[in-house]
Write an enzyme that holds these catalytic residues in place. Structure first.
Site, mmCIF file in Angstrom:
data_model
loop_
_atom_site.group_PDB
_atom_site.id
_atom_site.type_symbol
_atom_site.label_atom_id
_atom_site.label_comp_id
_atom_site.label_asym_id
_atom_site.label_seq_id
_atom_site.Cartn_x
_atom_site.Cartn_y
_atom_site.Cartn_z
ATOM 1 N N ASN A 282 15.353 9.424 -14.180
ATOM 2 C CA ASN A 282 14.130 8.753 -13.740
ATOM 3 C C ASN A 282 13.068 8.961 -14.809
ATOM 4 O O ASN A 282 12.590 10.075 -15.013
ATOM 5 C CB ASN A 282 13.690 9.358 -12.406
ATOM 6 C CG ASN A 282 12.428 8.703 -11.850
ATOM 7 O OD1 ASN A 282 11.721 7.987 -12.560
ATOM 8 N ND2 ASN A 282 12.143 8.961 -10.583
ATOM 9 N N CYS B 67 5.393 6.024 -11.156
ATOM 10 C CA CYS B 67 6.588 5.208 -11.434
ATOM 11 C C CYS B 67 6.326 3.708 -11.286
ATOM 12 O O CYS B 67 7.106 2.888 -11.772
ATOM 13 C CB CYS B 67 7.735 5.635 -10.523
ATOM 14 S SG CYS B 67 8.083 7.388 -10.609
ATOM 15 N N HIS C 21 12.848 0.143 -9.940
ATOM 16 C CA HIS C 21 12.558 1.438 -10.568
ATOM 17 C C HIS C 21 13.785 2.324 -10.470
ATOM 18 O O HIS C 21 14.377 2.470 -9.392
ATOM 19 C CB HIS C 21 11.355 2.082 -9.873
ATOM 20 C CG HIS C 21 11.205 3.530 -10.197
ATOM 21 N ND1 HIS C 21 11.190 3.985 -11.486
ATOM 22 C CD2 HIS C 21 11.090 4.629 -9.404
ATOM 23 C CE1 HIS C 21 11.069 5.306 -11.474
ATOM 24 N NE2 HIS C 21 11.010 5.714 -10.226
#
Ligand code: ACO
Length: 333
Positions: free
Chosen positions: A290, A117, A260
């Protein structure tokens, strides 16, 4: 003579067409739409179509960023793609993207970055170093994932969280003038935490005999959600503060904070820790889920295109992911 500065001259993004709502997920695993939205803030995510690859998502996002920048793909002298879900073991997804966007005649170097990520912010930092050193003039940086391919659709603790997508920026070397561009980047990692967030399959584990080779070689996301949550808030908070301190700036100077997009509670807790009001936090996790390396550039592109981010604004990018890895980039837009 001062080193050149890297300025973002165009952003772009791409989401696959297929939407998956929480209600649709509740038909697959023992969960409810209410549980997912209250624990994560996620309402829906996109799923890549069969045969739609990470490079397809990346190429679409890259082309949109090039259009926004008014940049011919043939002018690129570096392409970096951040992904944990590459099309192939090799070559790099960035090589496939180079061909798909029609930049192969440039012979420009291409490579992938794998920091889960945090991948896009890592890639942005690397591109910044290439530009500062004079190695590159025009760089395409992409974060792209088909993360839903590595989900165990029987595991309600992970399959509800992730989605597919891509985001991209075009960077240009600028010399002199004002301070618009990337002011600084900071990157960190701590490999002590590999087990807390990883994918179970791996190439060097070899092919397990007696199993479905294709299935087992790929593996599934495995995560200790509570621990990841705590570490993410701590690390993203620290690297945000590090970025501001390195530039002699305070949190009040920040116009937009783009962390993020792991889940809404992580974003809120990080913003609170850094003392940034929620009104300055760009949140897209509700409609993207996500998307790992794609999450920061997707959110950035959305806030640029809807006019929130304007020239002169101070934009703080912040990410955390498997490894653990974490990084920030402070940008004068
Ligand atoms: N539906 C219903 N119940 C569920 C679900 C679900 N989808 N998932 C877990 N539960 C249950 C658990 O089984 C547990 O039940 P039990 O008490 O009977 O054992 C209960 O809900 C509570 O489980 P917790 O794991 O404590 O729930 P929590 O509030 O921590 O939420 C979550 C879980 C959303 C995963 C949270 O830990 C989290 O957001 N962690 C961060 C992880 C993350 O976002 N990772 C993304 C990758 S890393 C990154 O991007 C930074």
């Amino acid at each position: 003579m001062n080193a050149p500065r890297a300025r973002i001259i165009g952003t772009g993004s791409y989401l696959p067409e297929k939407r998956m709502t929480n209600d649709a997920l509740a038909k697959l695993v023992d969960t409810t739409s209410e549980w997912i939205s209250s624990r994560t803030g996620i309402l829906e995510r996109r799923i890549a179509a069969e045969g739609e690859m990470t490079s397809d998502l990346a190429a679409h996002a890259g082309q949109r960023a090039l259009e926004a920048a008014g940049c011919d793909p043939k002018d690129l002298d570096l392409i970096i793609c951040a992904t944990s879900t590459p099309d192939l073991v090799f070559p790099a997804t960035a090589a496939i993207v180079q061909r798909k966007i029609g930049a192969q005649s440039t012979k420009a170097p291409v490579f992938d970055i794998q920091a889960v990520c945090t991948g896009f912010v890592y890639a942005l930092s690397i591109a910044d170093q290439f530009i500062r050193s004079g190695m590159s003039q025009k760089v395409l940086v992409i974060g792209a994932e088909t993360f839903t391919r590595i989900l165990d659709w029987n595991d309600r603790t992970t399959c509800i969280l992730f989605g597919d997508g891509a985001g991209a920026v075009v960077l240009e070397a600028v010399e002199g003038g004002d301070d618009r561009g990337i002011l600084s980047t900071h990157m960190h990692a701590d490999g002590s935490y590999v087990e807390l967030l990883h994918v179970t399959g791996g190439i060097s584990q070899g092919r397990p005999s007696g199993f479905d080779v294709k299935h087992d070689a790929l593996g599934f996301v495995d995560m200790h959600g509570n621990e990841v949550f705590k570490q993410a808030v701590k690390a993203m908070g620290a690297v945000a503060e590090e970025a501001l301190a390195a530039n002699g700036l305070t949190v009040d100077d920040v116009d937009w904070f783009i962390p993020h997009q792991a889940n809404k509670r992580i974003l809120q807790a990080t913003a609170k820790r850094v003392n940034i009001p929620e009104s300055k936090v760009v949140m897209t996790v509700d409609h993207h889920g996500n998307t790992s390396a794609a999450s920061v550039p997707l959110a950035l592109d959305e806030a640029v295109r809807d006019g929130r981010i304007r020239p002169g604004h101070l934009v703080l990018l912040d990410a955390f992911g498997g490894g653990f890895t974490w990084a920030s980039a402070l940008i004068r837009w």
